[in-house]
Design an enzyme around this catalytic site. Structure first.
Site, PDB file in Angstrom:
ATOM      1  N   PHE A 139       0.879  -1.048  -0.103  1.00 17.87           N
ATOM      2  CA  PHE A 139      -0.146  -0.020  -0.001  1.00 17.87           C
ATOM      3  C   PHE A 139       0.975   1.167  -0.087  1.00 17.87           C
ATOM      4  O   PHE A 139       1.557   1.342   0.926  1.00 17.87           O
ATOM      5  CB  PHE A 139      -0.985  -0.018   1.215  1.00 17.87           C
ATOM      6  N   ASP A 162       9.138   3.122   2.274  1.00 21.44           N
ATOM      7  CA  ASP A 162       7.838   3.851   2.509  1.00 21.44           C
ATOM      8  C   ASP A 162       7.617   3.842   3.962  1.00 21.44           C
ATOM      9  O   ASP A 162       7.109   2.793   4.686  1.00 21.44           O
ATOM     10  CB  ASP A 162       6.596   3.272   1.711  1.00 21.44           C
ATOM     11  N   LYS A 221       1.741  11.209   6.998  1.00 22.00           N
ATOM     12  CA  LYS A 221       1.131  10.998   8.138  1.00 22.00           C
ATOM     13  C   LYS A 221       1.634  11.685   9.496  1.00 22.00           C
ATOM     14  O   LYS A 221       1.134  12.941   9.580  1.00 22.00           O
ATOM     15  CB  LYS A 221       0.826   9.634   8.596  1.00 22.00           C
TER      16      LYS A 221
HETATM   17  C1  PLP Z   1      -0.991   6.030   4.407  1.00 24.89           C
HETATM   18  C2  PLP Z   1       0.109   5.754   3.418  1.00 24.89           C
HETATM   19  C3  PLP Z   1       0.406   6.212   2.052  1.00 24.89           C
HETATM   20  C4  PLP Z   1      -0.467   7.453   1.488  1.00 24.89           C
HETATM   21  O1  PLP Z   1      -0.546   8.541   2.020  1.00 24.89           O
HETATM   22  P1  PLP Z   1      -1.635   9.677   1.797  1.00 24.89           P
HETATM   23  O2  PLP Z   1      -1.555  10.652   2.669  1.00 24.89           O
HETATM   24  O3  PLP Z   1      -3.029   8.910   2.204  1.00 24.89           O
HETATM   25  O4  PLP Z   1      -1.574   9.714   0.364  1.00 24.89           O
HETATM   26  C5  PLP Z   1       1.603   5.733   1.514  1.00 24.89           C
HETATM   27  N1  PLP Z   1       2.060   4.559   1.968  1.00 24.89           N
HETATM   28  C6  PLP Z   1       1.863   4.138   3.089  1.00 24.89           C
HETATM   29  C7  PLP Z   1       2.851   2.987   3.869  1.00 24.89           C
HETATM   30  C8  PLP Z   1       0.843   4.461   4.006  1.00 24.89           C
HETATM   31  O5  PLP Z   1       0.315   3.881   5.138  1.00 24.89           O
END
Ligand code: PLP
Length: 405
Positions: free
Chosen positions: A143, A228, A257
């Site tokens: 994700f 990520d 986040k």
């Molecule tokens: C939430 C998330 C994203 C995307 O972030 P958004 O601010 O919703 O675009 C990307 N990678 C990971 C691992 C995430 O948990």
């Protein structure tokens, strides 16, 4: 004056809003620390933390003060001009994370997209990959966000279906499989993009030693390792960055986040000089990226995370929460996983959908989120106390203990 009934808010949302979410039937109007309150005045322990955007807790007073102060002074300049918050933001985040270069963006998905653009450019200009041939390796069940570029390499049907055509240049391998990575690397591979722990997939922790192997393979083949850490970073797993559990360093780290403590969308690409050094004026940008309000908020969010010991607390309370979940003897539970305060309970398929248990937990005063039918995630703000963990465990145990016969 009493608030309109919950059903009224929900019906009005449904009438005008795109139905791209399926929220629990609770309408929140206030938050403080680990708690949120609904419009009827009921209090809940937040065990989602907006998917780890609220590591510092709801409405942290110091982040709030920084935001209000900055908002009343200067909010947006665009990058056409300098602002007095960007330089200190760069310095502070680079020092904290040991990075050389920083690219500020807004959402997490934008950070991912920006990293993809940067490593491709690095591949062509530094590694010498033939134009148009750059390959990026990603993992199944990843994700990384919701933009077109990103959903194109998702393996989740609902995420991809009927949104194509998609951009080429991505190869998908199983997560946690070192041999598959080795096999997938070609001379045109510019990067391996991966989550240290797959969050949305259900808190999937790779085998011990996997990331040490990944690091070695990437180094040997001149492949940029992009971690990520949008969900795992900033204390969530009990370390500042999840990579620290593995004893490795990424070439490119993505944060989002909790970088704003839940106040504002702030994300960043962190890298060595080589990758972000390829970007020249006019080649990438964002109107809001690096704005003074975002920088002031992020500076405060990073400061309280460190100064108030939230990372250590995540480690201590995470262990307590994990052991507590593991000690629940209920035939609904198949497996408990977690690191720091990133936790998940996977239910036995016979136990029914995880959503049902989240609805039951709501009645007990706990807000948690199901993922992939049979998994419940628990990820409270990192300011949670032992008493609050114990309080939650008692209710979770009672909710998971149901007669399946
Ligand atoms: C939430 C998330 C994203 C995307 O972030 P958004 O601010 O919703 O675009 C990307 N990678 C990971 C691992 C995430 O948990």
């Amino acid at each position: 004056m009493s608030s309109p009934p919950v059903a009224d808010f929900i019906a009005r949302e449904a009438r005008f809003g795109a139905r791209n979410y399926e929220p629990l039937g609770v309408v929140l109007s206030r938050g403080e620390g680990v708690f949120v309150w609904d419009t009827q005045g009921n209090r809940y322990l937040d065990c989602l933390s907006a998917y780890s955007a609220l590591n510092q807790g709801h409405c942290h007073p110091k982040i709030l003060a920084a935001m209000v102060e900055q908002a009343s002074r200067l909010t947006l300049t665009s990058r056409a001009f300098h602002n007095d918050q960007l330089a200190p933001f760069y310095e502070e985040i680079a020092e904290l994370t040991g990075s050389h270069k920083v690219l500020p963006m807004n959402s997490g998905a934008e950070a991912v997209e920006s990293a993809i653009k940067s490593v491709r450019k690095w591949g062509y200009e530094v590694k010498g990959v033939p134009e148009g041939q750059a390959e990026i390796i990603v993992c199944a069940n990843n994700f990384h966000g919701r933009t077109l570029g990103i959903v194109g390499f998702s393996t989740d049907a609902a995420t991809r279906e009927h949104f194509g055509p998609f951009a080429p240049g991505f190869r998908i391998i199983p997560f946690g499989d070192l041999a598959a990575l080795k096999e997938a690397i070609t001379p045109n591979t510019v990067a391996f993009l991966v989550e240290p722990i797959q969050g949305e997939a259900g808190v999937i922790i790779p085998p011990a030693g996997y990331f040490a192997g990944v690091r070695a393979l990437c180094t040997a083949h001149e492949v940029m390792l992009i971690l990520d850490e949008i969900q795992t970073g900033l204390g969530r797993t009990g370390k500042l960055l999840a990579e620290q559990h593995e004893g490795i360093e990424a070439d490119v780290t993505l944060l989002g986040k909790a970088l704003s403590g839940g106040f504002y969308p702030v994300s960043a690409v962190l890298s060595n000089n080589e990758v972000l050094g390829t970007l020249k004026p006019g080649q990438h940008g964002s109107t809001f990226g690096g704005n003074p309000l975002a920088c002031a908020v992020a500076r405060a969010a990073l400061r309280v995370l460190v100064e108030e010991g939230m990372i250590e607390n995540a480690s201590v309370q995470g262990e307590r929460f994990l052991q507590g979940l593991r000690s629940i003897r209920a035939n609904t539970v198949r497996e408990v996983r977690g690191r720091g305060l990133m936790l998940a309970v996977e239910l036995n398929p016979e136990a029914g959908r995880a959503r049902r248990y989240c609805e039951a937990l709501q009645l007990e005063g706990i807000l948690a989120k199901d993922t992939h039918e049979h998994t419940i995630r628990f990820a409270p703000p990192l300011v949670i106390t032992s008493d609050q963990v114990d309080w939650a465990l008692e209710r979770i145990a009672a909710t998971l203990t149901v007669d399946l016969t």
